[in-house]
Design an enzyme around this catalytic site. Structure first.
Site, PDB file in Angstrom:
ATOM      1  N   HIS A  88       0.765  -1.357   0.054  1.00 27.84           N
ATOM      2  CA  HIS A  88       0.009   0.006  -0.040  1.00 27.84           C
ATOM      3  C   HIS A  88       0.941   1.320   0.132  1.00 27.84           C
ATOM      4  CE1 HIS A  88      -4.426   1.251   1.229  1.00 27.84           C
ATOM      5  NE2 HIS A  88      -3.966   1.826  -0.097  1.00 27.84           N
ATOM      6  N   ASP A 114      -9.580   0.086   4.427  1.00 21.77           N
ATOM      7  CA  ASP A 114      -8.808  -0.449   4.758  1.00 21.77           C
ATOM      8  C   ASP A 114      -9.004  -1.296   6.225  1.00 21.77           C
ATOM      9  OD1 ASP A 114      -5.877  -1.581   5.585  1.00 21.77           O
ATOM     10  OD2 ASP A 114      -5.130   0.090   4.514  1.00 21.77           O
ATOM     11  N   HIS A 116      -6.591  -1.540   8.262  1.00 17.12           N
ATOM     12  CA  HIS A 116      -5.609  -0.487   8.990  1.00 17.12           C
ATOM     13  C   HIS A 116      -5.606   0.883   8.468  1.00 17.12           C
ATOM     14  CE1 HIS A 116      -4.119  -4.825   8.265  1.00 17.12           C
ATOM     15  NE2 HIS A 116      -3.836  -4.712   9.564  1.00 17.12           N
ATOM     16  N   ASP A 118      -2.630   2.785   8.447  1.00 18.41           N
ATOM     17  CA  ASP A 118      -1.421   3.124   7.530  1.00 18.41           C
ATOM     18  C   ASP A 118      -0.874   4.426   7.886  1.00 18.41           C
ATOM     19  OD1 ASP A 118      -1.608   0.355   6.769  1.00 18.41           O
ATOM     20  OD2 ASP A 118      -2.175   1.130   4.527  1.00 18.41           O
ATOM     21  N   HIS A 131       4.703   0.383   4.003  1.00 20.08           N
ATOM     22  CA  HIS A 131       3.346   0.118   3.586  1.00 20.08           C
ATOM     23  C   HIS A 131       2.436   0.720   4.671  1.00 20.08           C
ATOM     24  CE1 HIS A 131       2.541  -4.375   5.016  1.00 20.08           C
ATOM     25  NE2 HIS A 131       3.374  -3.728   5.659  1.00 20.08           N
ATOM     26  N   ASP A 216      -7.362  -1.358   0.266  1.00 16.03           N
ATOM     27  CA  ASP A 216      -6.391  -2.487   0.780  1.00 16.03           C
ATOM     28  C   ASP A 216      -7.383  -3.710   0.868  1.00 16.03           C
ATOM     29  OD1 ASP A 216      -5.010  -4.248   2.290  1.00 16.03           O
ATOM     30  OD2 ASP A 216      -3.923  -2.747   3.088  1.00 16.03           O
ATOM     31  N   ASP A 218      -7.083  -6.266   2.347  1.00 17.92           N
ATOM     32  CA  ASP A 218      -7.159  -6.776   3.775  1.00 17.92           C
ATOM     33  C   ASP A 218      -8.619  -6.269   4.429  1.00 17.92           C
ATOM     34  OD1 ASP A 218      -6.441  -4.350   4.980  1.00 17.92           O
ATOM     35  OD2 ASP A 218      -4.211  -5.098   5.240  1.00 17.92           O
ATOM     36  N   GLU A 261      -2.039  -4.800  -1.907  1.00 23.20           N
ATOM     37  CA  GLU A 261      -1.710  -5.639  -0.996  1.00 23.20           C
ATOM     38  C   GLU A 261      -2.469  -6.974  -1.299  1.00 23.20           C
ATOM     39  OE1 GLU A 261      -0.121  -5.261   2.150  1.00 23.20           O
ATOM     40  OE2 GLU A 261       0.304  -3.225   1.528  1.00 23.20           O
TER      41      GLU A 261
END
Length: 307
Positions: A88, A114, A116, A118, A131, A216, A218, A261
């Site tokens: 990312h 996302d 996360h 980040d 990332h 992302d 995830d 990702e």
């Protein structure tokens, strides 16, 4: 036939793995065998690779700069685009290009989907992986080393960045975003993802000339998307994400979608690769059920206060 300008950023310089750099080429080759939408949507590929000169930081800066030239040109010529990144950190190439294309008086809105945040810097990151840092760079909140990787002198205003679906983070990055005033919509606050995404776009449309979405993989539950770099349990099902993307696709202010990702090492049956294709179709297809933003309800339930 619709031709979509597509940039593949074939790099994992910002993460701990190396195979995510193959995402764009794997997708490109797979689409030769099975085109999108029976051939009515074709991706026009442009793939950039990091060079081998200098330090990792030097190579990542030059890669970000190269990627930004593509998105700057497509923004200036009003062409919607797709970016297939590796890790990312690719966002530090994609969105600075859009920013550089905009007049000084206009703003870019960014929706960060996302698991996360980040939003670390080198000073706060427990891993040192870049990332986990692009948001702080995009906001102009980076430390000196991270700032040196960023190929622009314009940044996204905190009020023009909305994070959706967060469920895994460290306190240091939350503190950075909270102090800056970024709106964070945690996963456990969302009752209807499509309404949440619609409301985010409606909010950003009030102040921004253009809006981008950075996804992302995830964000999606590992049940549906096992092939990611850093899986986090408790994510959203793929069908819900695609329904949300269909509900906003082709909105007049949306300039592009970034997907990052993908890790083929965790995707032996190509389940996640096939999902990437479905996401692209959901966002760029013309057979959408609703072209308007629809309801302005937020789809957010209650308030989540991080501990």
């Amino acid at each position: 036939m619709t031709i979509l300008q597509t940039l593949g950023i074939a790099s994992c310089l910002g993460g701990p793995m190396r195979l995510c750099g193959y995402a764009a080429e794997l997708l490109r080759d797979d689409l030769v065998r099975q085109p999108l939408l029976n051939g009515s949507l074709r991706l026009q590929w442009h793939i950039v690779h990091p060079d081998t000169r200098g330090s990792k930081d030097d190579r990542l800066y030059r890669l970000n700069q190269q990627a930004s030239q593509f998105t700057r040109y497509w923004t200036e010529t009003r062409r919607p685009f797709l970016v297939i990144g590796g890790d990312h950190s690719c966002a530090m190439g994609t969105w600075p290009g859009v920013l550089k294309a905009l007049p000084e008086t206009e703003e870019l809105g960014l929706i960060w989907i996302d698991a996360h945040m980040d939003a670390h810097t080198f000073e706060t990151s427990p891993s040192g992986n870049i990332h986990g840092m692009p948001v702080s760079a995009l906001l102009g909140k980076a430390d000196a080393r991270l700032s040196a990787l960023y190929p622009a002198n314009r940044y996204i205003k905190p009020e023009n960045l909305i994070q959706i679906g967060i469920r895994s983070y460290e306190q240091e990055e939350y503190a950075l975003l909270q102090e800056a005033g970024v709106r964070i919509i945690f996963a456990d606050q969302i009752t209807h993802l499509a309404q949440t995404l619609q409301a985010a776009i409606e909010q950003l449309s009030q102040t921004c000339l253009m809006i981008g979405i950075s996804l992302d993989l995830d964000f999606i539950d590992p049940i549906d998307a096992p092939g990611v770099e850093t899986p986090a349990p408790g994510g959203f099902r793929a069908a819900e994400l695609m329904a949300a993307l269909r509900s906003v696709n082709h909105h007049a202010k949306l300039c592009g979608l970034e997907i990052s990702e993908y890790n083929p090492e965790n995707d032996p049956d190509n389940k996640t690769l096939d999902l990437i294709k479905a996401i692209i179709e959901a966002f760029y297809a013309d057979n959408r059920p609703n072209k308007s933003l629809g309801s302005s309800r937020s789809g957010i339930n209650g308030i989540s206060v991080p501990k």
